[in-house]
Design a protein around this motif. Sequence first.
Motif, PDB file in Angstrom:
ATOM      1  N   THR A 181       0.820  -1.214   0.000  1.00  0.00           N
ATOM      2  CA  THR A 181       0.000   0.000   0.000  1.00  0.00           C
ATOM      3  C   THR A 181       0.849   1.256   0.000  1.00  0.00           C
ATOM      4  O   THR A 181       0.450   2.281   0.548  1.00  0.00           O
ATOM      5  N   SER A 223      -0.998   5.286  -3.810  1.00  0.00           N
ATOM      6  CA  SER A 223      -2.454   5.343  -3.959  1.00  0.00           C
ATOM      7  C   SER A 223      -2.882   5.717  -5.371  1.00  0.00           C
ATOM      8  O   SER A 223      -4.071   5.856  -5.629  1.00  0.00           O
ATOM      9  N   ARG A 235      -6.617   1.426  -3.847  1.00  0.00           N
ATOM     10  CA  ARG A 235      -7.093   1.280  -2.471  1.00  0.00           C
ATOM     11  C   ARG A 235      -6.791  -0.140  -2.026  1.00  0.00           C
ATOM     12  O   ARG A 235      -7.156  -1.095  -2.704  1.00  0.00           O
ATOM     13  N   ASN A 236      -6.105  -0.251  -0.896  1.00  0.00           N
ATOM     14  CA  ASN A 236      -5.700  -1.564  -0.391  1.00  0.00           C
ATOM     15  C   ASN A 236      -4.894  -2.328  -1.434  1.00  0.00           C
ATOM     16  O   ASN A 236      -5.064  -3.532  -1.626  1.00  0.00           O
ATOM     17  N   GLY A 263      -6.585  -1.551  -7.787  1.00  0.00           N
ATOM     18  CA  GLY A 263      -7.375  -0.520  -8.442  1.00  0.00           C
ATOM     19  C   GLY A 263      -7.940  -1.069  -9.733  1.00  0.00           C
ATOM     20  O   GLY A 263      -7.525  -2.130 -10.214  1.00  0.00           O
TER      21      GLY A 263
END
Length: 813
Positions: free
Chosen positions: A93, A96, A118-119, A122
């Motif tokens: 992570t 982003s 995210r996490n 994507g």
Amino acid sequence: MRSHFLAAFSVLRPARSAGLALALSLAGPAAQAQFQGFTPTDSLSPAGRLARYEQRTPHEKLYLHLDRPVYLSGETMWFKVYAVDGTAARPLTLSSVAYVEVLDAQHQPVLQGKVALRNATGQGSFVLPSGLGAGTYTVRAYTSWMKNFGPDFFFHAAVTVINPAVASGALSQDSASYEAQFFPEGGNLVRGLTSTVAVKVTDKAGKGIAGAQGKVLNPSGAVVATFQTQRLGLGTFTLTPTAGPGAYTAEVALGKKLKISRKLPRVFEQGYVLHLDDTGPDQLAVTVSATTTLPETVFLLGHSRQQAAVALSAQLVNGRAQFVVSKAQLLEGVSHLTLFNGAQQPVCERLYFQRPTHALAVAVQPDKAQYTTRDKVLLQVSGADQQTPVAANLSMAVYRLDSLTTTQATAIDRYLWLTSDLKGAVENPDYYFTATGPEAAAAADNLMLTQGWSRFRWENVLAPAPPPFEFMPEPNGLVVQAQLLQAGTGRPRVGTLTYLASPSRITRLSTSLSDAKGRVKFEVPYLTGPRDIMLQTDAQQDTTCQITVLNPFSERYAEAVRPPFGLSARFQHDYAKRYLQAQVQNVFSGRYRNRYAAERVDSTSFFGRPDELYYLDKYTRFKVMEEVLREYVPGVLVRIQKGGYRLMVADKINQTVLSAAPMVLLDGVPVFNINHIMAINPLKIQRLEVMDSRYFHGLALYNGLVSFTTYKGDLEGFALDARVLVQQYEGVQRQREFYAPRYETDQEKTSRLPDLRNLLYWNPEISTTGAEARKLEFYTGDQAGRYLVVTQGLSSTGLAGSSRVVLEVKPAL
């Protein structure tokens, strides 16, 4: 790629600092046990410096699951982005935002997009323009952090675009002839030292040619070695050079009439040669030969993806030394075996591939052996580690197999464990994971000889002060960068406070102070889709500043081998059929193309809850802004001076008036000329907010804040200062929704609307919990045939896996 390699040798000295312990902990227990016996010289930098460098260079990789390898112009390309730690392949992570591009043969971007992560995952899409020429294109992806290490670290994949209606300007350049390349084992040919030389022979399409016959000629024309290529055009021969640089030539026969001639790599007068032998199921033997006859301690380090695994030392006796390496100590995937001389300088490198024994087993079970058109398909999906169910994040594509779909994309496990650590394109990577026996082992070894490389820059580690990274990660959202220059001189403007805003009903403002290069950085996680952004400095304090928004996409390109493309006459009917199908789908289903998922938006202004809030429709409307402020807004004082209007905010907490001017915003955009604000028609303003005290915003300090918001959040035609830079900027992509019709009722099944979809199903977010299989459903269309179900993904523990299942669809009776 080499940082642990240097760190490993540093920790061989007696412990002197906490950095030493850190480097040992990074190396792993197998390597730690061997490090203790080393006494290398002090020519390297301190261990603490190496450990600190390793800490500040996380190894980030991206993988894109593209929905299919072949597209028609006008179709939508769907993709899922996986961000992983390059060492352990676990979801990472760090970033982003992922930057995704489609490049033509001249490295010109035809499509670009920013995808929110995210996490560590994507999803995104591109609508291929209808006028896009037919050809082979490259899809590449990277993060801001990955730009520090060059384009060779980016993800690359080749896709084919077909457009019979438009002549292509994007075709790959076919080679004028076949190609033969030669790679000395360890790196170099050295006079008087016997070397194994790998050979790779390819055709115009970059495919390996098996069975090519070759011979090596010395300067006198005598044959000193012969060879024949094996599977995928790879082979080896042995050569002991006795002549100088550029003296050896290879002649390769490709059939009865075609022959090519190539020079072998340069022969060096002094140096080292390394040779690896696979001596059994448990060990590797690494032999070192050198031109020096003096005693010398040499070192061998085995490391994978910035993690050290094996460190050994040996004494050169009469120019020879040998190491025995345990395979159990090497990490899975590609290992770098690097030789250091007595001065601890890297002089040779050899790669070795160890097939991973642990993988994510992705199981996809259809509910039927065969389907009909407009039939319901039910799939059960699960992930397991050695038959133990595990939680995983997966993506799935289901597309039709036809004569135009001749290649498959590299799966995620093949990419992470093999192709991402090698130079250039790897032909048929599946073979190295599935084939067994001596022939498969020889093919894997030949691949390591012909496509191995090292990409780590040792000078950065050994420098007295490690150079700063130009590009930083984006952990909290998109970062917009710009540069401030002095008008006329072009010198950087240093220490200038700069503001970035995008007009909206949600009041947002970003600030940044320019650095020594005049650069400013704004973290703007709220930017989605195309938006107008406005950058400015305080025009009343700075009138000579020029602002330029910097391109966030990399302008450096890797020289990747791209498969050539050309329309074939024998597939003319297939091209026309696919093109017609795509046009029909666009006519009848095009309205569903731009359906987007609802966005979760934080409607709170950047300053939070205001001290005063006025919805002006609740009050008697005045036609002059001055009257509105004087009558209804006691926290804002209006003064008239020689230069015009001036606003001041009453500090209610300290029972005083802030004498300096407050920050005044219109739809989030700073306005420094109060006369312009006072000239606005109050009927255009819906909301007025006031902060009644000093407010700290990053490095900026506002003496109160007054925010005006229009009904549409679009400035309502307000004329900005001429020095404000207004530019359209593409934020992160909005999430386009995949549309597929359903045939649940008889009326839907008998509908006369055609369904000629090539892509039946796309789902980038499939989460398995490990407890039970995940059930997925979709419907077939009107085209019978064979459909490929491609499912792949990652577990939270770093297991990568993929699955391919074929569905048979028959015409309905």
